[in-house]
Design an enzyme around this catalytic site. Sequence first.
Site, PDB file in Angstrom:
ATOM      1  N   ASP A  72       1.458   0.814  -6.443  1.00  0.00           N
ATOM      2  CA  ASP A  72       0.304   0.893  -7.337  1.00  0.00           C
ATOM      3  C   ASP A  72      -0.943   1.414  -6.625  1.00  0.00           C
ATOM      4  O   ASP A  72      -0.963   1.553  -5.397  1.00  0.00           O
ATOM      5  CB  ASP A  72       0.030  -0.485  -7.968  1.00  0.00           C
ATOM      6  CG  ASP A  72       0.129  -1.640  -6.975  1.00  0.00           C
ATOM      7  OD1 ASP A  72       0.019  -1.389  -5.766  1.00  0.00           O
ATOM      8  OD2 ASP A  72       0.307  -2.783  -7.406  1.00  0.00           O
ATOM      9  N   ASP A 141      -0.423 -15.187 -10.719  1.00  0.00           N
ATOM     10  CA  ASP A 141       0.071 -15.417 -12.085  1.00  0.00           C
ATOM     11  C   ASP A 141       1.482 -14.850 -12.282  1.00  0.00           C
ATOM     12  O   ASP A 141       1.949 -14.702 -13.407  1.00  0.00           O
ATOM     13  CB  ASP A 141      -0.897 -14.779 -13.100  1.00  0.00           C
ATOM     14  CG  ASP A 141      -1.075 -13.287 -12.863  1.00  0.00           C
ATOM     15  OD1 ASP A 141      -0.367 -12.728 -11.998  1.00  0.00           O
ATOM     16  OD2 ASP A 141      -1.928 -12.676 -13.536  1.00  0.00           O
ATOM     17  N   HIS A 143       2.563 -11.795 -11.396  1.00  0.00           N
ATOM     18  CA  HIS A 143       2.703 -10.351 -11.643  1.00  0.00           C
ATOM     19  C   HIS A 143       3.351  -9.641 -10.453  1.00  0.00           C
ATOM     20  O   HIS A 143       3.145  -9.998  -9.308  1.00  0.00           O
ATOM     21  CB  HIS A 143       1.372  -9.697 -12.033  1.00  0.00           C
ATOM     22  CG  HIS A 143       0.358  -9.560 -10.947  1.00  0.00           C
ATOM     23  ND1 HIS A 143      -0.890 -10.147 -11.017  1.00  0.00           N
ATOM     24  CD2 HIS A 143       0.363  -8.866  -9.790  1.00  0.00           C
ATOM     25  CE1 HIS A 143      -1.590  -9.828  -9.945  1.00  0.00           C
ATOM     26  NE2 HIS A 143      -0.847  -9.048  -9.173  1.00  0.00           N
ATOM     27  N   GLU A 148       0.843  -7.094 -15.172  1.00  0.00           N
ATOM     28  CA  GLU A 148       0.209  -8.362 -15.502  1.00  0.00           C
ATOM     29  C   GLU A 148       1.044  -9.119 -16.539  1.00  0.00           C
ATOM     30  O   GLU A 148       1.943  -8.539 -17.161  1.00  0.00           O
ATOM     31  CB  GLU A 148      -1.190  -8.078 -16.074  1.00  0.00           C
ATOM     32  CG  GLU A 148      -2.110  -7.319 -15.112  1.00  0.00           C
ATOM     33  CD  GLU A 148      -2.716  -8.219 -14.029  1.00  0.00           C
ATOM     34  OE1 GLU A 148      -2.055  -9.184 -13.613  1.00  0.00           O
ATOM     35  OE2 GLU A 148      -3.857  -7.936 -13.605  1.00  0.00           O
TER      36      GLU A 148
HETATM   37  C1  GLP Z   1      -2.161  -7.172  -6.037  1.00  0.00           C
HETATM   38  C2  GLP Z   1      -1.072  -6.113  -5.872  1.00  0.00           C
HETATM   39  C3  GLP Z   1       0.300  -6.743  -5.868  1.00  0.00           C
HETATM   40  C4  GLP Z   1       0.327  -7.873  -4.852  1.00  0.00           C
HETATM   41  C5  GLP Z   1      -0.667  -8.920  -5.240  1.00  0.00           C
HETATM   42  C6  GLP Z   1      -0.673 -10.122  -4.300  1.00  0.00           C
HETATM   43  O1  GLP Z   1      -2.277  -7.565  -7.353  1.00  0.00           O
HETATM   44  N1  GLP Z   1      -1.118  -5.128  -6.893  1.00  0.00           N
HETATM   45  O2  GLP Z   1       1.260  -5.762  -5.569  1.00  0.00           O
HETATM   46  O3  GLP Z   1       1.629  -8.411  -4.819  1.00  0.00           O
HETATM   47  O4  GLP Z   1      -1.965  -8.319  -5.221  1.00  0.00           O
HETATM   48  O5  GLP Z   1      -1.531  -9.919  -3.221  1.00  0.00           O
HETATM   49  P1  GLP Z   1      -1.585 -10.818  -1.943  1.00  0.00           P
HETATM   50  O6  GLP Z   1      -0.385 -10.457  -1.118  1.00  0.00           O
HETATM   51  O7  GLP Z   1      -2.865 -10.436  -1.254  1.00  0.00           O
HETATM   52  O8  GLP Z   1      -1.543 -12.238  -2.370  1.00  0.00           O
END
Ligand code: GLP
Length: 264
Positions: A72, A141, A143, A148
């Site tokens: 993404d 959440d 995702h 989402e």
């Molecule tokens: C963002 C990214 C996800 C990632 C998530 C969790 O939303 N788009 O791909 O898994 O953050 O991030 P973190 O690893 O910092 O908890």
Amino acid sequence: MKVIIRNNSAEGSLWAAHYIAGKIREKAARTSEPFVLGLCTGSTPIETYAELIRMVKAGELSFKNVISFNMDEYVGLPESHPESYHSFMHRYLFDHIDEPAENIHILNGNAEDTEAECAAYEEAIVKAGGFDLFLGGVGEDGHIAFNEPFSSLESRTRVVTLTQDTREVNARFFDGDFNQVPKQALTVGVATVLSSKEVVILAFGSKKARALKDAIEGPMSHYCTLSGLQGHPAGTIVCDENSVGELKVNSYRYFKAVEEAESK
Ligand code: GLP
């Protein structure tokens, strides 16, 4: 689904890095076809990337025949912004390994025609031969990528609007200022991730406990998009003791017993 539970994120990250390296080597020994790898951002994969970098520098692993596609990217954030996923990936992985620049794919969040950009991304994945392994994280959440809650489990690469929750969680990367977090992103879909031959998800810390409970024990539902992994034949969640704190004792024991039996 397999759930690999390690004591902490350091041990889980090492497990994941060695698992991925093993898969890259295994394919390289078998065929000259490239290894197609899906990659993620976030704080979670950083330790895994550090170990992959160590292996490359030690001559234990090469990314020369790896083609990667990131999950993404924010819409409208300049690529040079320190919090763009382009910057992140170069800082924590690509600048330190031998993956050829032309093999690196990240969605262009500044494309004039974002729909065409997303369609071209799906086509490029197919042209590369489809994913061998997709490495992902998970949001608080549940995702996966930027899919989402209430994203279709059949979704493909597209433009999405980020939830208030996700923007608040990600504000920590933007001087704690929610308003600086972009409102939209381009993301691969749940079905794009699940099209991979194998999916490995990292989840560490108690903040991910609810997401793992929903994804592992809840129904397969758009409410928690990681739960789509339940329908995948080769899905693995690599986590730590804190992130499985909300699982039922019986589920926890089951995953531990499976791992122990398979390690003998
Ligand atoms: C963002 C990214 C996800 C990632 C998530 C969790 O939303 N788009 O791909 O898994 O953050 O991030 P973190 O690893 O910092 O908890």
